[in-house]
Write an enzyme that holds these catalytic residues in place. Structure first.
Site, short mmCIF file in Angstrom:
data_model
loop_
_atom_site.label_atom_id
_atom_site.label_comp_id
_atom_site.label_asym_id
_atom_site.label_seq_id
_atom_site.Cartn_x
_atom_site.Cartn_y
_atom_site.Cartn_z
N GLY A 174 -3.02 1.23 -1.21
CA GLY A 174 -2.00 1.29 -2.12
C GLY A 174 -0.68 1.78 -1.66
O GLY A 174 -0.39 1.66 -0.29
N GLY A 200 -3.47 -8.16 2.57
CA GLY A 200 -2.46 -7.27 1.73
C GLY A 200 -1.20 -6.61 2.40
O GLY A 200 -0.05 -6.78 1.94
N ASP A 229 -13.09 -8.95 9.77
CA ASP A 229 -13.73 -10.14 9.15
C ASP A 229 -13.51 -11.34 9.93
O ASP A 229 -14.00 -12.54 9.77
CB ASP A 229 -13.57 -10.27 7.65
CG ASP A 229 -14.15 -9.12 6.98
OD1 ASP A 229 -14.85 -8.30 7.49
OD2 ASP A 229 -13.75 -9.11 5.73
N GLY A 273 -17.95 -8.65 5.59
CA GLY A 273 -17.53 -9.97 5.45
C GLY A 273 -17.50 -10.16 3.93
O GLY A 273 -18.32 -10.65 3.10
N ARG A 274 -16.09 -9.63 3.47
CA ARG A 274 -15.96 -9.75 2.01
C ARG A 274 -16.06 -11.20 1.39
O ARG A 274 -16.78 -11.45 0.36
CB ARG A 274 -14.42 -9.23 1.64
CG ARG A 274 -14.55 -7.56 1.65
CD ARG A 274 -13.21 -7.03 1.33
NE ARG A 274 -12.66 -7.66 0.10
CZ ARG A 274 -13.13 -6.59 -1.09
NH1 ARG A 274 -13.88 -5.57 -0.87
NH2 ARG A 274 -12.84 -6.99 -2.42
N GLU A 328 -21.43 -8.76 3.08
CA GLU A 328 -21.17 -7.98 1.95
C GLU A 328 -20.52 -8.76 0.65
O GLU A 328 -20.95 -8.46 -0.43
CB GLU A 328 -20.15 -6.66 2.19
CG GLU A 328 -18.59 -7.18 2.68
CD GLU A 328 -17.71 -6.05 2.64
OE1 GLU A 328 -16.98 -6.24 3.69
OE2 GLU A 328 -17.69 -5.23 1.84
N MET A 381 -19.80 2.84 10.85
CA MET A 381 -20.27 2.95 12.29
C MET A 381 -19.38 2.15 13.22
O MET A 381 -18.78 2.35 14.18
CB MET A 381 -21.65 2.87 12.59
CG MET A 381 -22.45 4.29 11.84
SD MET A 381 -23.98 4.21 12.42
CE MET A 381 -23.81 5.26 14.01
N ARG A 383 -16.62 0.12 12.17
CA ARG A 383 -15.30 -0.01 11.82
C ARG A 383 -14.48 1.18 12.80
O ARG A 383 -13.56 1.04 13.22
CB ARG A 383 -14.85 0.59 10.50
CG ARG A 383 -15.23 -0.97 9.70
CD ARG A 383 -14.82 -1.02 8.23
NE ARG A 383 -14.14 0.30 7.75
CZ ARG A 383 -13.47 0.51 6.71
NH1 ARG A 383 -13.20 -0.38 5.96
NH2 ARG A 383 -12.97 1.86 6.47
P1 ATP Z 1 -8.12 -4.87 4.66
O1 ATP Z 1 -8.50 -6.04 5.51
O2 ATP Z 1 -8.56 -3.51 5.40
O3 ATP Z 1 -8.50 -4.96 3.49
P2 ATP Z 1 -5.45 -5.12 3.81
O4 ATP Z 1 -4.24 -5.35 4.42
O5 ATP Z 1 -5.85 -6.30 3.13
O6 ATP Z 1 -6.55 -4.90 4.95
P3 ATP Z 1 -5.09 -3.56 1.38
O7 ATP Z 1 -5.75 -2.41 1.02
O8 ATP Z 1 -5.44 -4.83 0.69
O9 ATP Z 1 -5.43 -3.88 2.95
O10 ATP Z 1 -3.63 -3.52 1.50
C1 ATP Z 1 -2.94 -2.86 2.45
C2 ATP Z 1 -1.40 -2.28 1.82
O11 ATP Z 1 -0.80 -3.44 1.42
C3 ATP Z 1 -1.48 -1.36 0.59
O12 ATP Z 1 -0.76 -0.46 0.73
C4 ATP Z 1 -1.16 -2.49 -0.36
O13 ATP Z 1 -0.45 -1.50 -1.59
C5 ATP Z 1 -0.29 -3.36 0.17
N1 ATP Z 1 -0.32 -4.79 -0.51
C6 ATP Z 1 -1.53 -5.40 -0.83
N2 ATP Z 1 -1.17 -6.47 -1.39
C7 ATP Z 1 -0.01 -6.79 -1.31
C8 ATP Z 1 0.88 -7.56 -2.07
N3 ATP Z 1 0.51 -8.58 -2.60
N4 ATP Z 1 2.41 -7.19 -1.94
C9 ATP Z 1 2.87 -6.11 -1.34
N5 ATP Z 1 2.11 -5.12 -1.00
C10 ATP Z 1 0.72 -5.45 -1.02
MG MG Z 2 -7.45 -6.84 2.22
#
Ligand code: ATP
Ligand code: MG
Length: 457
Positions: A174, A200, A229, A273-274, A328, A381, A383
């Site tokens: 977030g 993300g 992953d 592995g989502r 997972e 463990m 991660r």
């Molecule tokens: P992980 O592999 O651990 O899930 P991730 O980078 O995908 O890594 P997320 O929790 O999905 O982890 O996102 C990380 C950050 O990127 C968060 O702060 C989230 O608000 C932001 N984020 C996710 N999706 C978007 C998007 N489409 N546009 C902008 N920011 C995003």
């Molecule tokens: Mg992600």
């Protein structure tokens, strides 16, 4: 020739931006005529990467007829789309080191190697001559107005951080909207941002890059893909994956010993592995102790006449014990959808490991065969581990290349390894969807050969 792998550059927004000679000391020996490989002494050779250097995306050539049914290198691509930009230091750079304020942020979940990457970004920035380097605490959240203060970074601060897992800077999911993040960056006068995270995080990094362009800010945003992953498109592998497979093997070995030592023992190991089963597949292959490997990409039946439980019964009757490895994200159809989402908007998955454990228990009770089921979930463990040697090297090179990319004036890019060469990708090219195990691939079939499992449908 235009290619979708062309990299966004500071010059796209500032056509008059003029480069300066690199301040990065290459420490290469000047080649002479008797240098192995014979560089002519009058030819300009300095070891910097030429901006026109490219790496071929796929190196296999199938002939016809073939198992792949294709004749050319990649029938879906025009030739320019088979080449990606080579990473590394450039002779000309687009930032004066003394004008740079660089920030590093780590987002999402933990992954072995985060500290290694942070460390090498800092060290390389210092070699370029950058004095202002800061860490943003707790992911994008550190850009909010919650009063989280930035952490000054230097070689001294990061010297030993790779000796432990986790992230020196902390992580979070977030965070504030993109415009607030860029407001905050402007306030802090950050003009180089290194973003370590998954899909993300990279979507966020690309949005920050676009927002900076919209505001006419001379900012370089460079990502380093973090996915334990290994599910990022086009890359050989991502950091942390190797370590995860190694550690997953330990969990599998414990499950095997437990199962093997019990009367009718069954070990169930849930691995990360989502949406892709690379860790489960590789750990199964590496351990050689798995009888059943279940991944999200390959549908399976649990209860049916050809289901997993029947096969477990067969294994117990045949050899007295069995070990199951489940990713997972596998078998989510069997589980009640929670509709819950985490702070980043990711769907919270139901626990397939617990489900397999419980259904197995129930099944053996029903058929009147005693079975001793042990369940292991080593996720946290694994991660939290520090990176192993091969990930340590990968992190080092990725960290260094992230800095080279930013100084070269690229923005909205991410670094990776492709056919053993280090490359830069435009962010959108690697995050459009997660990379998955191809159920028709050689590797999955090797895994099936190793476990001896049938098709569970
Ligand atoms: P992980 O592999 O651990 O899930 P991730 O980078 O995908 O890594 P997320 O929790 O999905 O982890 O996102 C990380 C950050 O990127 C968060 O702060 C989230 O608000 C932001 N984020 C996710 N999706 C978007 C998007 N489409 N546009 C902008 N920011 C995003
Ligand atoms: Mg992600």
């Amino acid at each position: 020739f235009e290619s979708r792998f062309d990299l966004p550059h500071i010059r796209d927004v500032f056509p008059n931006a003029s480069p300066i000679p690199s301040t990065f000391c290459l420490r290469m020996r000047t080649p002479t005529e008797d240098f192995a490989g014979g560089y002519p002494s009058d030819e300009k050779w300095h070891g910097y990467i030429n901006n026109n250097d490219r790496v071929l995306l796929k190196v296999i050539r199938y002939s016809s007829p073939t198992s792949a049914g294709a004749e050319c290198i990649d029938p879906d691509c025009t030739w320019v789309e088979q080449w990606v930009h080579r990473a590394g230091p450039r002779e000309e750079i687009y930032f004066q080191p003394e004008e740079v304020k660089a920030a590093i942020v780590t987002c999402g979940g933990l992954c072995p190697g985060l500290n290694d990457v942070i460390r090498h970004i800092v060290i390389t920035l210092e070699i370029y001559g950058v004095k202002k380097i800061v860490g943003i605490p707790f992911g994008y959240r550190g850009f909010s107005n919650e009063g989280l203060t930035e952490m000054p970074l230097s070689r001294k601060v990061v010297q030993n951080i790779h000796l432990s897992g986790g992230s020196l800077l902390g992580v979070s999911r977030g965070g504030p909207p993109i415009s607030d993040i860029v407001d905050n960056m402007e306030k802090r006068e950050i003009n180089m941002l290194f973003v370590l995270g998954g899909n993300g995080t990279h979507a966020g990094a690309n949005a920050i890059h676009n927002e900076c362009r919209k505001r006419g800010l001379k900012v370089a945003v460079v990502g380093v893909p973090k996915t334990i992953d290994n599910d990022i498109l086009l890359m050989d592998k991502t950091f942390g994956f190797d370590t995860a497979v190694e550690e997953a093997q330990r969990a599998i070995n414990s499950a095997y010993i437990e199962a093997h030592s019990a009367y009718h023992g069954i070990g169930v190991v849930k691995l990360m592995g989502r949406s892709s089963g690379f860790i489960a597949m590789h750990a199964s292959l590496a351990s050689g102790q798995i009888d059943i490997c279940l991944i999200p990409e390959v549908p399976f039946d649990l209860h049916g006449p050809h289901g997993v439980l029947r096969h477990l019964k067969y294994l117990i009757e045949m050899k007295g014990s069995a070990v199951v490895c489940v990713a997972e994200g596998a078998g989510q159809d069997f589980l009640e959808k929670t509709n819950a989402k985490d702070a980043s908007g990711n769907i919270v998955l139901s626990d397939i490991g617990v489900h397999v454990q419980q259904e197995t228990k129930k099944y053996f009770k029903e058929i009147g065969i005693p079975a001793d089921i042990k369940y292991i979930d080593p996720t946290y463990m694994i991660r939290a581990c520090r990176a192993n040697a091969s990930d340590g090297i990968l992190c080092t090179v990725l960290g260094q290349n992230a800095v080279h990319g930013a100084f070269a004036g690229y923005s909205g890019i991410t670094v990776g390894i492709c056919n053993t060469h280090y490359v830069y990708f435009p962010i959108p090219e690697v995050i459009s969807y997660p990379r998955a195990v191809d159920p028709n691939s050689r590797m999955w079939h090797r895994c099936l050969t190793s476990t001896g499992q049938p098709d569970f449908i």
